[in-house]
Design a protein around this motif. Structure first.
Motif, mmCIF file in Angstrom:
data_model
loop_
_atom_site.group_PDB
_atom_site.id
_atom_site.type_symbol
_atom_site.label_atom_id
_atom_site.label_comp_id
_atom_site.label_asym_id
_atom_site.label_seq_id
_atom_site.Cartn_x
_atom_site.Cartn_y
_atom_site.Cartn_z
ATOM 1 N N UNK A 270 85.293 35.028 -73.810
ATOM 2 C CA UNK A 270 84.601 34.041 -74.656
ATOM 3 C C UNK A 270 83.154 34.149 -74.911
ATOM 4 N N UNK A 271 82.696 34.769 -73.947
ATOM 5 C CA UNK A 271 80.928 34.962 -73.981
ATOM 6 C C UNK A 271 80.664 35.824 -75.004
ATOM 7 N N UNK A 272 81.499 36.738 -75.495
ATOM 8 C CA UNK A 272 81.293 37.846 -76.324
ATOM 9 C C UNK A 272 80.422 38.767 -75.439
ATOM 10 N N UNK A 273 79.565 39.532 -76.268
ATOM 11 C CA UNK A 273 78.653 40.253 -75.513
ATOM 12 C C UNK A 273 77.503 39.447 -74.733
ATOM 13 N N UNK A 314 77.000 36.801 -82.812
ATOM 14 C CA UNK A 314 77.910 35.637 -83.038
ATOM 15 C C UNK A 314 79.386 36.198 -82.220
ATOM 16 N N UNK A 315 79.538 37.009 -81.474
ATOM 17 C CA UNK A 315 80.417 37.650 -80.800
ATOM 18 C C UNK A 315 81.336 36.436 -80.134
ATOM 19 N N UNK A 316 82.373 36.830 -79.626
ATOM 20 C CA UNK A 316 83.281 35.961 -78.599
ATOM 21 C C UNK A 316 83.533 34.729 -79.356
ATOM 22 N N UNK A 317 83.835 33.583 -78.526
ATOM 23 C CA UNK A 317 84.129 32.418 -79.428
ATOM 24 C C UNK A 317 82.844 31.551 -79.925
ATOM 25 N N UNK A 318 82.831 31.902 -81.079
ATOM 26 C CA UNK A 318 81.338 31.269 -81.555
ATOM 27 C C UNK A 318 81.705 30.969 -83.061
#
Length: 347
Positions: A270-273, A314-318
């Protein structure tokens, strides 16, 4: 629901002979072991939960006090398991089955103070006067880089602390927040106090220097602050938000908040990059939802404070372009805007 728990606890105890047990979470105990020990259904209270709720159960910390409400026959009716300062797991019986939910913790805050005379050391005398190891740790951390307690403290010197203490179900809860402190050494008084801006100053109104001095996104607006209970806009559940969100355009440079070594630079759930930087004294910073990493940024690379390491995305849960910034010390998340900062000894 927690207000209902407290009311039910009082009424049941007085009218129906129910009892409330208060215990500490033991070292090495897991949530699943806890359920098994108390003969609670593991499928309903763990295996059938979504992954986010299962992760919550992994946040129980050794030494935390929890409560169990039993009826007069010894059957468990409700359980409260605090996860952090503001969020707790609530297990309760409804329609002959057990339910799971994460709910906010309700606390009251009192401003308290004490004064004592040094007979041995600040640590010893604070513990003797208050019984609080947390208060002693906060006091020592506030002055340790500016004063030499080992060589300069004398029998008969005095110290004073003013602090805010939270109470949960009638017991002290969470870390106290230092508001002001004074220690007298060789008849000279040394002060530290917390201003309305949340920062700490000495007796000459000089700001006490902190570990992190650089904002990771220059000129960005804070869109979400650090809190241990937030209604998640995507999950629609209570969750902790263990960092600061900086709203910025996609592609805005992200800078290292402090000098250190990159320990992670890749995608993570969920952090994305995500970039992690390991700093001195057990500190770590995290930079999440990144669009991309700057060329040359990889695990093991040493970076300096203010150096560009990545770009806002805005990668991951964003829900939109922003930087999610975290500060951790020895793995535990702390509020970057409310760290108890310490003075630097002048040479």
């Amino acid at each position: 629901m927690i207000r209902f728990f407290i009311l039910l606890t009082l009424c049941a105890t007085l009218l129906f002979g129910a009892t409330v047990e208060r215990d500490r979470w033991k070292s090495g105990e897991t949530y699943l072991l806890f359920l098994q020990k108390h003969k609670l259904p593991t499928r309903a209270l763990y295996y059938n939960l979504d992954k986010e709720d299962q992760r919550l159960t992994e946040e129980m910390r050794t030494g935390v006090h929890y409560q169990i409400l039993r009826d007069r026959d010894g059957t468990i009716e409700q359980i409260l398991l605090p996860l952090n300062d503001e969020l707790q797991i609530h297990i309760y019986k409804a329609d002959k089955s057990y339910k799971f939910e994460a709910i906010p913790i309700i606390t009251t805050t009192k401003t308290e103070a004490f004064s004592t005379t040094i007979t041995s050391s600040p640590m010893y005398n604070i513990l003797k006067a208050t019984g609080s190891k947390k208060l002693a740790q906060i006091f020592i951390a506030s002055f340790k880089h500016s004063l030499n307690f080992k060589n300069d403290i004398r029998h008969g010197d005095r110290l004073v602390m003013i602090y805010d203490q939270k109470y949960r179900l009638g017991h002290p809860f969470s870390m106290p927040i230092l508001k002001a402190a004074m220690i007298e050494m060789h008849k000279k008084r040394h002060y530290i106090y917390r201003n309305s801006d949340g920062r700490y100053y000495d007796e000459k109104a000089h700001e006490v220097e902190g570990f992190l001095l650089a904002r990771p996104v220059r000129g960005a607006r804070i869109s979400s602050r650090f809190t241990k209970r937030r209604w998640h806009p995507v999950l629609h559940k209570w969750r902790a938000h263990l960092g600061i969100d900086y709203a910025a355009r996609r592609g805005t440079p992200v800078r290292a908040a402090g000098s250190g070594v990159i320990s992670y630079a890749a995608r993570m759930g969920s952090y994305g990059n995500l970039v992690k930087i390991r700093h001195a004294d057990g500190y770590e910073t995290r930079y999440a939802h990144l669009k991309s990493f700057r060329r040359g940024i990889h695990r093991g690379k040493r970076v300096k404070k203010g150096q560009v390491i990545a770009y806002v995305g805005s990668t991951g849960r964003s829900t939109g372009p922003h930087l999610h910034f975290e500060l951790r010390k020895r793995g535990r998340a702390i509020n970057p805007l409310r760290v108890v900062q310490v003075t630097t000894k002048k040479q």
